[in-house]
Write an enzyme that holds these catalytic residues in place. Sequence first.
Site, PDB file in Angstrom:
ATOM      1  N   ARG A 171     -25.688  -9.133  -5.468  1.00 10.07           N
ATOM      2  CA  ARG A 171     -24.798  -7.966  -5.273  1.00 10.07           C
ATOM      3  C   ARG A 171     -23.657  -7.911  -6.285  1.00 10.07           C
ATOM      4  O   ARG A 171     -22.550  -7.467  -5.971  1.00 10.07           O
ATOM      5  CB  ARG A 171     -24.204  -7.946  -3.855  1.00 10.07           C
ATOM      6  CG  ARG A 171     -25.187  -7.955  -2.749  1.00 10.07           C
ATOM      7  CD  ARG A 171     -26.106  -6.727  -2.708  1.00 10.07           C
ATOM      8  NE  ARG A 171     -27.100  -6.939  -1.698  1.00 10.07           N
ATOM      9  CZ  ARG A 171     -28.282  -7.526  -1.944  1.00 10.07           C
ATOM     10  NH1 ARG A 171     -28.610  -7.904  -3.163  1.00 10.07           N
ATOM     11  NH2 ARG A 171     -29.140  -7.710  -0.968  1.00 10.07           N
ATOM     12  N   SER A 222     -23.934  -2.773   4.647  1.00  8.32           N
ATOM     13  CA  SER A 222     -23.267  -4.066   4.892  1.00  8.32           C
ATOM     14  C   SER A 222     -21.892  -4.080   4.242  1.00  8.32           C
ATOM     15  O   SER A 222     -21.744  -3.718   3.075  1.00  8.32           O
ATOM     16  CB  SER A 222     -24.099  -5.207   4.298  1.00  8.32           C
ATOM     17  OG  SER A 222     -25.289  -5.332   5.019  1.00  8.32           O
ATOM     18  N   GLU A 292     -18.624  -6.366   0.148  1.00 10.00           N
ATOM     19  CA  GLU A 292     -19.661  -5.822  -0.728  1.00 10.00           C
ATOM     20  C   GLU A 292     -19.277  -4.379  -1.083  1.00 10.00           C
ATOM     21  O   GLU A 292     -19.596  -3.886  -2.153  1.00 10.00           O
ATOM     22  CB  GLU A 292     -20.990  -5.849   0.045  1.00 10.00           C
ATOM     23  CG  GLU A 292     -22.182  -5.405  -0.737  1.00 10.00           C
ATOM     24  CD  GLU A 292     -23.493  -5.684   0.014  1.00 10.00           C
ATOM     25  OE1 GLU A 292     -23.723  -6.842   0.442  1.00 10.00           O
ATOM     26  OE2 GLU A 292     -24.273  -4.734   0.179  1.00 10.00           O
TER      27      GLU A 292
HETATM   28  C1  LIG Z   1     -27.137   2.871   5.787  1.00 10.04           C
HETATM   29  C2  LIG Z   1     -26.917   2.084   4.516  1.00 10.04           C
HETATM   30  C3  LIG Z   1     -27.740   1.024   4.221  1.00 10.04           C
HETATM   31  C4  LIG Z   1     -27.542   0.293   3.038  1.00 10.04           C
HETATM   32  N1  LIG Z   1     -28.381  -0.755   2.782  1.00 10.04           N
HETATM   33  C5  LIG Z   1     -28.211  -1.459   1.643  1.00 10.04           C
HETATM   34  C6  LIG Z   1     -29.099  -2.553   1.345  1.00 10.04           C
HETATM   35  O1  LIG Z   1     -30.039  -2.846   2.078  1.00 10.04           O
HETATM   36  N2  LIG Z   1     -28.862  -3.243   0.195  1.00 10.04           N
HETATM   37  C7  LIG Z   1     -27.852  -2.923  -0.658  1.00 10.04           C
HETATM   38  O2  LIG Z   1     -27.720  -3.582  -1.709  1.00 10.04           O
HETATM   39  N3  LIG Z   1     -27.005  -1.910  -0.399  1.00 10.04           N
HETATM   40  C8  LIG Z   1     -27.154  -1.164   0.728  1.00 10.04           C
HETATM   41  N4  LIG Z   1     -26.295  -0.130   0.998  1.00 10.04           N
HETATM   42  C9  LIG Z   1     -25.158   0.129   0.102  1.00 10.04           C
HETATM   43  C10 LIG Z   1     -25.424   1.155  -1.030  1.00 10.04           C
HETATM   44  O3  LIG Z   1     -26.447   2.071  -0.682  1.00 10.04           O
HETATM   45  C11 LIG Z   1     -25.788   0.473  -2.352  1.00 10.04           C
HETATM   46  O4  LIG Z   1     -24.730  -0.365  -2.760  1.00 10.04           O
HETATM   47  C12 LIG Z   1     -26.081   1.458  -3.482  1.00 10.04           C
HETATM   48  O5  LIG Z   1     -26.592   0.729  -4.577  1.00 10.04           O
HETATM   49  C13 LIG Z   1     -24.845   2.229  -3.942  1.00 10.04           C
HETATM   50  O6  LIG Z   1     -25.283   3.246  -4.833  1.00 10.04           O
HETATM   51  P1  LIG Z   1     -24.465   4.614  -4.993  1.00 10.04           P
HETATM   52  O7  LIG Z   1     -25.195   5.484  -5.924  1.00 10.04           O
HETATM   53  O8  LIG Z   1     -24.177   5.191  -3.657  1.00 10.04           O
HETATM   54  O9  LIG Z   1     -23.139   4.085  -5.677  1.00 10.04           O
HETATM   55  P2  LIG Z   1     -21.659   4.548  -5.384  1.00 10.04           P
HETATM   56  O10 LIG Z   1     -21.279   4.074  -4.019  1.00 10.04           O
HETATM   57  O11 LIG Z   1     -21.513   6.001  -5.656  1.00 10.04           O
HETATM   58  O12 LIG Z   1     -20.878   3.733  -6.471  1.00 10.04           O
HETATM   59  C14 LIG Z   1     -20.804   2.320  -6.413  1.00 10.04           C
HETATM   60  C15 LIG Z   1     -20.296   1.814  -7.764  1.00 10.04           C
HETATM   61  O13 LIG Z   1     -21.292   2.075  -8.747  1.00 10.04           O
HETATM   62  C16 LIG Z   1     -20.698   2.734  -9.855  1.00 10.04           C
HETATM   63  N5  LIG Z   1     -21.707   3.612 -10.446  1.00 10.04           N
HETATM   64  C17 LIG Z   1     -22.542   4.467  -9.800  1.00 10.04           C
HETATM   65  N6  LIG Z   1     -23.343   5.092 -10.689  1.00 10.04           N
HETATM   66  C18 LIG Z   1     -22.999   4.630 -11.909  1.00 10.04           C
HETATM   67  C19 LIG Z   1     -23.442   4.897 -13.247  1.00 10.04           C
HETATM   68  N7  LIG Z   1     -24.416   5.763 -13.484  1.00 10.04           N
HETATM   69  N8  LIG Z   1     -22.854   4.237 -14.267  1.00 10.04           N
HETATM   70  C20 LIG Z   1     -21.859   3.343 -14.042  1.00 10.04           C
HETATM   71  N9  LIG Z   1     -21.393   3.053 -12.810  1.00 10.04           N
HETATM   72  C21 LIG Z   1     -21.951   3.685 -11.755  1.00 10.04           C
HETATM   73  C22 LIG Z   1     -19.541   3.536  -9.259  1.00 10.04           C
HETATM   74  O14 LIG Z   1     -18.559   3.859 -10.246  1.00 10.04           O
HETATM   75  C23 LIG Z   1     -19.027   2.542  -8.237  1.00 10.04           C
HETATM   76  O15 LIG Z   1     -18.192   1.609  -8.888  1.00 10.04           O
HETATM   77  C24 LIG Z   1     -26.486   0.631   2.156  1.00 10.04           C
HETATM   78  C25 LIG Z   1     -25.658   1.722   2.465  1.00 10.04           C
HETATM   79  C26 LIG Z   1     -25.871   2.449   3.621  1.00 10.04           C
HETATM   80  C27 LIG Z   1     -24.980   3.634   3.922  1.00 10.04           C
END
Ligand SMILES: Cc1cc2nc3c(=O)[nH]c(=O)nc-3n(C[C@H](O)[C@H](O)[C@H](O)COP(=O)(O)OP(=O)(O)OC[C@H]3O[C@@H](n4cnc5c(N)ncnc54)[C@H](O)[C@@H]3O)c2cc1C
Length: 301
Positions: A171, A222, A292
Site C-alpha cells: 500500500r 480499510s 491507509e
Molecule cells: C468499499 C471500498 C473498498 C476498498 N477496498 C480496497 C481494497 O481491497 N484494496 C485497496 O488497496 N484499496 C481499497 N479501497 C481503497 C481505494 O479504492 C484504493 O486506494 C484506490 O486505489 C484509490 O483510487 P482512487 O482513484 O479512488 O484514488 P483517489 O482516492 O482519488 O486518490 C488517492 C491518491 O492517488 C493520487 N492519484 C490518483 N490518480 C492519480 C494519477 N493519475 N496520477 C498521480 N496521482 C494520482 C491522488 O492524488 C491521491 O493522492 C477501497 C475503498 C472502498 C470505498
Amino acid sequence: MSSFIDLIKTCGELKEDVSIKSLTSFRIGGVAKYVVYPNDLEGLKEILLIISEHNIPYKVWGMGSNILASDDYYSGIIIKLDKLLNKFEINDNSVVVGAGVSLIALAYKTCLLGYSGFEYATGIPGSVGGALYMNAGAYKHDTYEILKRVLVLKNGELVWLNKNEIQFSYRHTSFSDHKNWIILEAKFNLVKGSVSDIEKIVNDRKERRMKSQPLNLPSAGSVFRNPDSISAWQIIDEVGLRGKKIGGAMISDIHSNFIVNIDNAKAQDVLDLIELAKLLVKERTNIDLIPEIELFNWSSK
Ligand SMILES: Cc1cc2nc3c(=O)[nH]c(=O)nc-3n(C[C@H](O)[C@H](O)[C@H](O)COP(=O)(O)OP(=O)(O)OC[C@H]3O[C@@H](n4cnc5c(N)ncnc54)[C@H](O)[C@@H]3O)c2cc1C
C-alpha cells in the site's frame, strides 16, 4: 488580458464551487473552488503551466475512494482525469490502460475476456491511477505484481518508467514522494486463462466481500494498513471499538477496519475515530496503526 480562469477554460471543462462530497466515496468534504476536466493531454499540460505561473494549489484526483477531505473550503483546483484517460486496449497478453479508467471495470472486462491478472481488483472502487499511486491490492495480490511500466507526466515531459524504476511495497509507492508527477497510462501483463475458472475466483471473492464489508454505507475501505503480525480489524476489535460512533461516523460493526458515514458525518468525526483507534491500540498493544487513507485539505495536518 484574459484571467487565468478564462485560459483554463480553453483547455478543459471547468466547474466552480463543487462539493467535495460528490467526489469522495466517504461522501464527506467541503467545497472546492474549481474542478477541471482537461480536454486532452495538451490541455492538461497547459493547465499545469497556467496554475504553476499563478501559483495555484492543485490536486490530481482519481475516484476519491481513498481520501478523507476536510470540511474546509479548498481554494485550489482539483484535476480529474477520468474523461481524458478513460480507454484501454488489450494486445498480446498485455493491456495498456489510461489512468482514469475504473479499476473495477478494467478487472471485470479483462476477466470476462479470459485474461487472468486483475482478479484481485474487482472490489476496489478506484481508478487505475489511484491504484498505481498507492499499490492497491487484495487477497495477497497487488497492482505492481502485474505491472510492466507506467507513463508519467513529469515536469511537463512524458516519461515511461519501468516497474524497476518505481519503489513499491504494501500500500505504498515512491509516487507519494513525487506529488507533482501525474500518472497517465500503464501497461500490465495478463495471462490467458479459462473464463469459467477466472469467473469462479471473482464470484467467490465478491461473495466474501458482500458478507464481510459494509458496502451499503459510504466509506473509504480499510482505514489502516495491516501491521505485520495481525490484521488491523482484529486489534481494533480487541480494543473494543467495533460499532463505536462519533457524530455521524462509526467504526463499522461489520468490519472494524472500515469507518462508515452513517449520518452526514463531518470529516472531523472520522478523524476523531481514527485518532481514538490509534491511541487505544498504541496504549494496549504498543502497535502504531498507520492510516491507509489519505488526508486532504487539513490545514493543521
Ligand atoms: C468499499 C471500498 C473498498 C476498498 N477496498 C480496497 C481494497 O481491497 N484494496 C485497496 O488497496 N484499496 C481499497 N479501497 C481503497 C481505494 O479504492 C484504493 O486506494 C484506490 O486505489 C484509490 O483510487 P482512487 O482513484 O479512488 O484514488 P483517489 O482516492 O482519488 O486518490 C488517492 C491518491 O492517488 C493520487 N492519484 C490518483 N490518480 C492519480 C494519477 N493519475 N496520477 C498521480 N496521482 C494520482 C491522488 O492524488 C491521491 O493522492 C477501497 C475503498 C472502498 C470505498
